[in-house]
Design a protein around this motif. Structure first.
Motif, short mmCIF file in Angstrom:
data_model
loop_
_atom_site.label_atom_id
_atom_site.label_comp_id
_atom_site.label_asym_id
_atom_site.label_seq_id
_atom_site.Cartn_x
_atom_site.Cartn_y
_atom_site.Cartn_z
N GLY A 273 0.81 -1.21 0.00
CA GLY A 273 0.00 0.00 0.00
C GLY A 273 0.84 1.26 0.00
O GLY A 273 2.05 1.25 0.24
N TYR A 274 0.15 2.35 -0.28
CA TYR A 274 0.82 3.66 -0.32
C TYR A 274 1.25 4.05 1.08
O TYR A 274 0.49 3.92 2.05
CB TYR A 274 -0.14 4.71 -0.89
CG TYR A 274 0.48 6.06 -1.07
CD1 TYR A 274 1.29 6.33 -2.18
CD2 TYR A 274 0.29 7.09 -0.14
CE1 TYR A 274 1.86 7.58 -2.36
CE2 TYR A 274 0.86 8.33 -0.31
CZ TYR A 274 1.65 8.56 -1.43
OH TYR A 274 2.22 9.80 -1.59
N GLN A 275 2.47 4.55 1.19
CA GLN A 275 3.03 4.95 2.47
C GLN A 275 2.87 6.46 2.66
O GLN A 275 3.53 7.25 1.99
CB GLN A 275 4.52 4.56 2.55
CG GLN A 275 4.79 3.08 2.41
CD GLN A 275 4.18 2.29 3.56
OE1 GLN A 275 4.30 2.66 4.73
NE2 GLN A 275 3.52 1.19 3.21
N TRP A 276 1.95 6.83 3.56
CA TRP A 276 1.73 8.24 3.83
C TRP A 276 2.92 8.83 4.58
O TRP A 276 3.50 8.17 5.45
CB TRP A 276 0.48 8.42 4.68
CG TRP A 276 -0.78 8.02 3.97
CD1 TRP A 276 -1.30 6.77 3.85
CD2 TRP A 276 -1.67 8.89 3.28
NE1 TRP A 276 -2.45 6.79 3.14
CE2 TRP A 276 -2.72 8.08 2.76
CE3 TRP A 276 -1.70 10.25 3.02
CZ2 TRP A 276 -3.77 8.60 2.02
CZ3 TRP A 276 -2.75 10.77 2.30
CH2 TRP A 276 -3.77 9.96 1.80
N ASN A 277 3.24 10.07 4.23
CA ASN A 277 4.36 10.72 4.90
C ASN A 277 4.14 12.23 4.92
O ASN A 277 4.12 12.89 3.88
CB ASN A 277 5.68 10.40 4.19
CG ASN A 277 6.88 11.03 4.88
OD1 ASN A 277 6.76 11.64 5.94
ND2 ASN A 277 8.05 10.88 4.28
N PHE A 278 3.94 12.76 6.13
CA PHE A 278 3.79 14.21 6.31
C PHE A 278 4.93 14.79 7.14
O PHE A 278 4.82 15.92 7.62
CB PHE A 278 2.45 14.52 6.98
CG PHE A 278 1.26 14.33 6.08
CD1 PHE A 278 0.84 15.34 5.22
CD2 PHE A 278 0.57 13.13 6.08
CE1 PHE A 278 -0.25 15.16 4.40
CE2 PHE A 278 -0.53 12.94 5.25
CZ PHE A 278 -0.94 13.95 4.40
N ALA B 90 3.47 14.45 -4.08
CA ALA B 90 2.39 15.23 -4.68
C ALA B 90 1.07 15.01 -3.96
O ALA B 90 0.33 15.96 -3.71
CB ALA B 90 2.24 14.87 -6.16
N PHE B 91 0.75 13.75 -3.62
CA PHE B 91 -0.53 13.46 -3.01
C PHE B 91 -0.68 14.19 -1.69
O PHE B 91 -1.68 14.88 -1.45
CB PHE B 91 -0.66 11.95 -2.80
CG PHE B 91 -2.08 11.49 -2.59
CD1 PHE B 91 -3.06 11.76 -3.53
CD2 PHE B 91 -2.43 10.80 -1.45
CE1 PHE B 91 -4.37 11.34 -3.33
CE2 PHE B 91 -3.73 10.38 -1.24
CZ PHE B 91 -4.70 10.64 -2.19
N GLU B 92 0.31 14.07 -0.81
CA GLU B 92 0.23 14.72 0.50
C GLU B 92 0.27 16.25 0.37
O GLU B 92 -0.45 16.96 1.08
CB GLU B 92 1.38 14.24 1.39
CG GLU B 92 1.28 12.80 1.84
CD GLU B 92 2.03 11.87 0.90
OE1 GLU B 92 2.15 12.18 -0.30
OE2 GLU B 92 2.50 10.82 1.38
#
Length: 222
Positions: A2-7, A187-189
């Motif tokens: 899955g996509y790994q979210w990173n903020f 880009a997504f975040e």
């Protein structure tokens, strides 16, 4: 996988976002104050002004309302300098916002003026008011009271439309988002943050305008 979210990157870019937000707010503040003033003058001209002036205002309103804001922005920033009108990107963006909102608010305010009963004009004249005093005290305030929600919505729409000013390198919120995305490649975040920020700004501006409407027109609250 899955996509790994990173903020984690967000803290380091907060100053850039803050600058972008401040410029976006400046654009809407200048655009709203001067644009609504311009729209009010044009609404008077179209509804109550001299006959010779009405066609000029009508051409301005129809021209702006039937052409894309981006084209208007490009015309001001790239076209006017060739005629000797020099300005930087932020000045061009402010001018474009004022001209655009002026045309749209003109029609909104004109609708409020035309909804004013004819008897109110006659009442102002019977009190020995001048034409300007009658317009200001008897016509304009009730007209603004009637159309304030629509005018508030138009101001928010113009604020959201200001995102295109990044095309002429105005460092607004959209410009800041594009800059950050080109550095962190998330880009997504990045655009989630930009979307959420525009959403919050829209809600805050609408609430501010609602509060201003209640302060200016207390009878509306009743």
């Amino acid at each position: 996988m899955g996509y790994q979210w990173n903020f984690d990157w967000l803290v380091g870019y907060l100053p850039i976002f803050a600058k972008g937000i401040s410029i976006t707010l400046e654009l809407i503040l200048v655009g709203a104050v001067i644009g609504v003033a311009l729209g009010t003058a044009c609404a008077w001209a179209r509804a109550l002004g001299p006959t010779w002036l009405k066609p000029f205002v009508a051409v301005y309103v129809e021209l702006i309302r039937n052409t894309p804001f981006l084209i208007q922005l490009f015309f001001i920033f790239f076209g006017l300098p060739s005629l000797g009108f020099k300005m930087n990107a932020l000045q061009a963006a402010n001018l474009a916002m004022v001209i655009n909102l002026g045309a749209y608010s003109c029609e909104i305010i004109r609708a409020g003026i035309q909804a004013t009963p004819r008897g109110q004009f006659e009442a102002g004249q019977s009190l020995a008011m001048t034409q300007f005093q009658t317009f200001r005290h008897v016509v304009l305030i009730p007209a603004l009271q009637r159309i304030w929600p629509a005018l508030s919505s138009q101001i928010v729409i113009v604020m959201l439309g200001s995102s295109v000013v990044s095309q002429i390198s105005v460092e607004d919120l959209t410009y800041a988002s594009n800059f950050v995305q080109s550095r962190n490649f998330r880009a997504f975040e990045t655009y989630i943050v930009a979307t959420a920020t525009y959403l919050v700004l829209s809600i805050l501006v609408r609430k501010l305008l609602d509060g201003l409407g209640w302060a200016l027109f207390p009878k509306r609250a009743a």
